[in-house]
Design an enzyme around this catalytic site. Sequence first.
Site, PDB file in Angstrom:
ATOM      1  N   ASP A 167      43.946  38.397  29.280  1.00 57.33           N
ATOM      2  CA  ASP A 167      43.102  39.541  28.336  1.00 57.33           C
ATOM      3  C   ASP A 167      42.414  38.179  26.828  1.00 57.33           C
ATOM      4  OD1 ASP A 167      43.941  42.214  28.975  1.00 57.33           O
ATOM      5  OD2 ASP A 167      45.896  41.649  28.187  1.00 57.33           O
ATOM      6  N   LYS A 192      37.914  46.239  32.905  1.00 56.27           N
ATOM      7  CA  LYS A 192      39.101  46.306  31.275  1.00 56.27           C
ATOM      8  C   LYS A 192      38.462  47.724  30.242  1.00 56.27           C
ATOM      9  CE  LYS A 192      42.333  43.260  32.708  1.00 56.27           C
ATOM     10  NZ  LYS A 192      43.674  44.074  32.834  1.00 56.27           N
ATOM     11  N   SER A 230      49.109  42.936  38.513  1.00 58.82           N
ATOM     12  CA  SER A 230      48.820  43.605  37.721  1.00 58.82           C
ATOM     13  C   SER A 230      50.444  44.433  37.162  1.00 58.82           C
ATOM     14  CB  SER A 230      47.875  44.789  37.839  1.00 58.82           C
ATOM     15  OG  SER A 230      48.118  46.274  37.670  1.00 58.82           O
ATOM     16  N   ARG A 265      38.715  53.914  33.426  1.00 63.60           N
ATOM     17  CA  ARG A 265      39.390  53.320  34.208  1.00 63.60           C
ATOM     18  C   ARG A 265      39.799  53.003  35.950  1.00 63.60           C
ATOM     19  NH1 ARG A 265      41.968  49.578  29.808  1.00 63.60           N
ATOM     20  NH2 ARG A 265      42.622  48.514  31.476  1.00 63.60           N
TER      21      ARG A 265
HETATM   22  C1  S3P Z   1      49.321  44.896  30.920  1.00 62.81           C
HETATM   23  C2  S3P Z   1      48.682  44.841  32.043  1.00 62.81           C
HETATM   24  C3  S3P Z   1      47.757  43.602  32.084  1.00 62.81           C
HETATM   25  C4  S3P Z   1      46.148  43.690  30.343  1.00 62.81           C
HETATM   26  C5  S3P Z   1      46.917  44.814  29.064  1.00 62.81           C
HETATM   27  C6  S3P Z   1      48.206  44.953  28.893  1.00 62.81           C
HETATM   28  C7  S3P Z   1      50.581  45.506  30.285  1.00 62.81           C
HETATM   29  O1  S3P Z   1      46.889  44.561  32.638  1.00 62.81           O
HETATM   30  O2  S3P Z   1      45.345  43.208  30.430  1.00 62.81           O
HETATM   31  O3  S3P Z   1      45.889  44.786  27.849  1.00 62.81           O
HETATM   32  O4  S3P Z   1      51.213  45.583  29.273  1.00 62.81           O
HETATM   33  O5  S3P Z   1      51.312  45.635  31.285  1.00 62.81           O
HETATM   34  P1  S3P Z   1      46.516  44.819  33.802  1.00 62.81           P
HETATM   35  O6  S3P Z   1      47.815  45.289  34.616  1.00 62.81           O
HETATM   36  O7  S3P Z   1      45.532  45.815  33.806  1.00 62.81           O
HETATM   37  O8  S3P Z   1      46.346  43.407  34.672  1.00 62.81           O
END
Ligand code: S3P
Length: 423
Positions: free
Chosen positions: A312, A339, A164, A120
């Site tokens: 998600d 993901k 994000s 990732r």
């Molecule tokens: C999260 C943000 C999201 C999400 C992840 C949890 C977080 O990811 O998909 O399961 O707790 O900040 P991204 O920031 O990569 O979109």
Amino acid sequence: MDIEVKKKRFLKGIISVPGDKSISHRAVMIGSIAEGITEIENFLLGEDCISTINCMKNLGVDIELKGTNVKVQGKGLYLNKSEKILDVGNSGTTIRLLMGILAGQKFETTLTGDDSIKRRPMGRVITPLSMMGAKIEAREGNFAPLTVFGNKLKGIYYKMPIASAQVKSSIMLASLYADDKTTIEEPYPSRNHTELMFSSFGAKVEVNGTKITCYPGYKLQGQKVIVPGDISSAAYFIVAATLVPNSEVTIKNVNVNPTRTGIIDVIKEMGGDIVLTNERTINNEKVADITVKTSRLKGIEIGGSLIPRLIDEIPVIAVAAVFAEGKTVIKDAEELKVKESNRINTITSELKKMGAKIFETEDGMIIEGTGFLKGNTVESYNDHRIAMSLWVAGLMAEGETKIKNAECVNISYPDFYKTFDML
Ligand code: S3P
């Protein structure tokens, strides 16, 4: 472990889902760098959040876990150098948020994780943290294992290329160590749990539309945090109760923070019957009970600012779309490719094996609502959200569905199968 699931005639009952994953991670990390004690109730005992506890312990933080209660003895902003390489397991939130804290420390730390984590992209946090003054060495400049060399940091203005919450939160955590304020601009609002928790711990945060400004120099004070149920876990019950005939399910104490409720908006727009009751606010977070009844759905288009609000939940929305009348188009969701698995690819290929008319696109998927799936052997790709989405598909499929490597639900929801069997 493989698991078998059969078509269900109805789902009925009142349940609660485990604590929110995003909030559980943040409560441990922010509690660790606050002063005094942070007591967390209803902490998520999933493998991801346990990874966060173990990393913070290796950085010298005293953390006690009793059932779902966690007591964190805050160390203030500066932690101890870890003797070991920190292992974040499968957890993107752990590695990315922790990089923000480590950027401001007086030592260096090496972080690694499982095969999925090593694939990732970390460049998205390396870029802004480097602008702030951190030095980070990563495999190919983008991947774990990586080493964060803590440094004196400066405040920045950063326009994020993607929405994000992990990137935003990493910069926000680093901003606590900076010499001046930091402003982050998002293309669309992503989940704002860090903003809300910073405020309740006493940090200064200003939010103006999609701009977030953090100020250093405010003392974080340990708090009591009651973690509400995770809407991303509730999503499987919301979709299942909508699809399975003669169903009525109530999920109690779910976090309904508006940056997370895209799943409710979408299922309602598709024709779903979802009612929120007992709405209240706990630790700045909105909480409600959610009641869902069986409904007929129609296909819709999903994209733009909705995507970060349900990122998600897209795999399980794809399952709902199979049983909707007409076509569902999901676009602007290329983030799904990075993901725990490439979720555009994994959910599409497995639902195809069950007979769905679902097609991958560059930035999402197209689903023709045929209203029919047949049981088959399908693969979770060790991605918890793919396993749980396929389980919901299995509840609606003719015959038996076998999900391979189904134990990966332990990442976010260890009692997932047991709770479904109670309904
Ligand atoms: C999260 C943000 C999201 C999400 C992840 C949890 C977080 O990811 O998909 O399961 O707790 O900040 P991204 O920031 O990569 O979109």
